[in-house]
Design a protein around this motif. Structure first.
Motif, PDB file in Angstrom:
ATOM      1  N   UNK A 182       7.277  20.970 -10.269  1.00 24.92           N
ATOM      2  CA  UNK A 182       8.144  20.137  -9.470  1.00 24.92           C
ATOM      3  C   UNK A 182       9.397  19.682 -10.215  1.00 24.92           C
ATOM      4  N   UNK A 183       9.208  19.015 -11.371  1.00 30.03           N
ATOM      5  CA  UNK A 183      10.360  18.391 -12.032  1.00 30.03           C
ATOM      6  C   UNK A 183      11.194  19.340 -12.884  1.00 30.03           C
ATOM      7  N   UNK A 184      10.528  20.171 -13.670  1.00 28.49           N
ATOM      8  CA  UNK A 184      11.230  20.970 -14.674  1.00 28.49           C
ATOM      9  C   UNK A 184      12.365  21.808 -14.091  1.00 28.49           C
ATOM     10  N   UNK A 185      12.114  22.523 -12.967  1.00 29.70           N
ATOM     11  CA  UNK A 185      13.228  23.332 -12.455  1.00 29.70           C
ATOM     12  C   UNK A 185      14.236  22.539 -11.621  1.00 29.70           C
ATOM     13  N   UNK A 186      13.965  21.240 -11.363  1.00 30.56           N
ATOM     14  CA  UNK A 186      14.809  20.497 -10.417  1.00 30.56           C
ATOM     15  C   UNK A 186      15.744  19.465 -11.022  1.00 30.56           C
ATOM     16  N   UNK A 187      15.291  18.756 -12.046  1.00 29.50           N
ATOM     17  CA  UNK A 187      16.101  17.644 -12.530  1.00 29.50           C
ATOM     18  C   UNK A 187      16.238  17.635 -14.051  1.00 29.50           C
ATOM     19  N   UNK A 188      17.423  17.235 -14.543  1.00 25.42           N
ATOM     20  CA  UNK A 188      17.579  17.134 -16.007  1.00 25.42           C
ATOM     21  C   UNK A 188      16.770  15.981 -16.598  1.00 25.42           C
ATOM     22  N   UNK A 189      16.212  15.120 -15.713  1.00 17.08           N
ATOM     23  CA  UNK A 189      15.336  14.044 -16.191  1.00 17.08           C
ATOM     24  C   UNK A 189      13.899  14.559 -16.311  1.00 17.08           C
ATOM     25  N   UNK A 190      13.721  15.890 -16.170  1.00 13.45           N
ATOM     26  CA  UNK A 190      12.374  16.477 -16.148  1.00 13.45           C
ATOM     27  C   UNK A 190      11.465  15.967 -17.262  1.00 13.45           C
TER      28      UNK A 190
END
Lengths: 304, 55
Positions: free
Chosen positions: A136-144
């Protein structure tokens, strides 16, 4: 003999082992063990061993699921291209099944041996890493990795709860310390492997927000980590041995982060301060948790 | 695919296949044995804790 010609070679057991990211597991085992040893209360050595084993195997399962999901991305990066899946030494289904088996098995055994609360937290941590962070997070946000850092912050919490059977402020503080430590640790690495992340389209902070913003945020997190790491001493949950060590280690961490945070790199400068910060960040966490355990034993012996 | 390999040799390939299988079986056997020992130890400890009223 045509049938043997098309039969794929079974993956080597060493590749299954590599799938569990043994090097990352060292830190997971260590922080989990420290959480367990620093917790007030007693636990039978066999159950303590089982708790640590389950934390390690659960982390291994999450790592395998992470590599199953990211095989294509890993193939595009020099640092990860030789992992079993991108290198073609294992098929994806085996990696997926292996990951699910380790994850499920570790939660089940921990539930039977240590109780269902630590088992539920272990299950949550695996889900957090394998789904919330990886998918979910890693490919979507630089706050991953800021939010995803929570996944690596669970082991001391699980170790602590395996002993006490309930969640209190102290294990949550240990969770928060690792949570706050992860961004400067990981972004220091991301700064010197920046080109790789850019190539595979992962929105790491240096790729999206630029080097300057990343460096500033490394410094901010390191500055926040310093008082946070000393909080267990401030609230009286640990003694001065831990408190002074947390302040000294935190000051060093802040100093190295300032060197990274306040400079601008030029092409071909070797990124030495970033590499130094990354290396020290690992020593920092090992030392901080070791001192936490030492502090507890010093208190039990009446030395402080 | 193995047949694409110009150096493909069915006998050596089968040998490698068997060796890999054997190593995996040994590793799995070791894991299963360790699990048996672990479950036995957990059971004994739990029974001890129950009988001494610590659980």
């Amino acid at each position: 003999m045509d049938s043997t010609r098309t039969l794929p070679l079974p993956a080597d057991w060493r590749d299954f082992f590599a799938l569990t990211k043994p090097r990352v597991m060292t830190l997971v085992i260590f922080t989990g063990l420290c959480g367990l040893l620093a917790a007030p209360g007693e636990i039978h050595p066999v159950l303590a061993f089982t708790a640590i084993l389950c934390i390690a195997v659960g982390a291994g399962g999450a790592a395998a699921l992470n590599q199953w999901w990211e095989a294509d991305i890993d193939a595009g990066m020099k640092r990860t291209a030789n992992r079993p899946l991108p290198a073609g030494r294992m098929d994806r289904t085996s990696a997926r099944d292996f990951g699910f088996a380790l994850a499920g098995g570790s939660v089940f055994v921990m539930g039977l041996a240590n109780g269902w609360l630590p088992a539920a937290i272990l299950a949550l941590s695996i889900f957090y890493y394998a789904w919330i962070y990886t998918v979910w997070l890693k490919p979507r946000t630089p706050q991953n990795i800021v939010i995803g850092g929570g996944a690596g912050a669970f082991p001391p919490l699980i170790g602590w709860v395996a002993v006490t059977g309930h969640i209190t402020l102290m294990p949550v503080l240990l969770f928060l310390i690792i949570f706050m430590w992860t961004p400067p640790h990981f972004w220091a690495l991301a700064l010197f492997v920046q080109t790789d992340y850019a190539k595979v389209g992962i929105p790491m902070m240096p790729v999206v927000a630029g080097e300057k913003a990343t460096r500033r945020q490394i410094l901010i997190y390191a500055a926040l980590l310093l008082p946070l790491a000393a909080t267990p001493w401030f609230i009286g949950a640990t003694g001065p041995i831990y408190g002074v060590a947390a302040l000294v280690l935190g000051a060093l961490f802040l100093l190295l982060s300032a060197r990274v945070g306040l400079r601008t790199s030029v092409p071909g400068d070797g990124m030495a301060p970033e590499k130094r910060l990354f290396a020290f960040s690992i020593i920092y966490l090992f030392a901080l948790f070791a001192v936490l355990v030492a502090d507890r034993y010093a208190t039990l012996q009446g030395w402080q | 695919m193995m047949s694409d390999d110009p150096k493909f040799d069915p006998a050596t390939d089968l040998q490698l296949f068997r060796a890999r299988q054997k190593a995996r079986n040994r590793a799995l056997g070791f894991v299963l044995l360790a699990l048996v020992v672990l479950f036995f130890a957990i059971t004994i400890v739990k029974m001890g804790l129950h009988s001494s009223g610590q659980m």
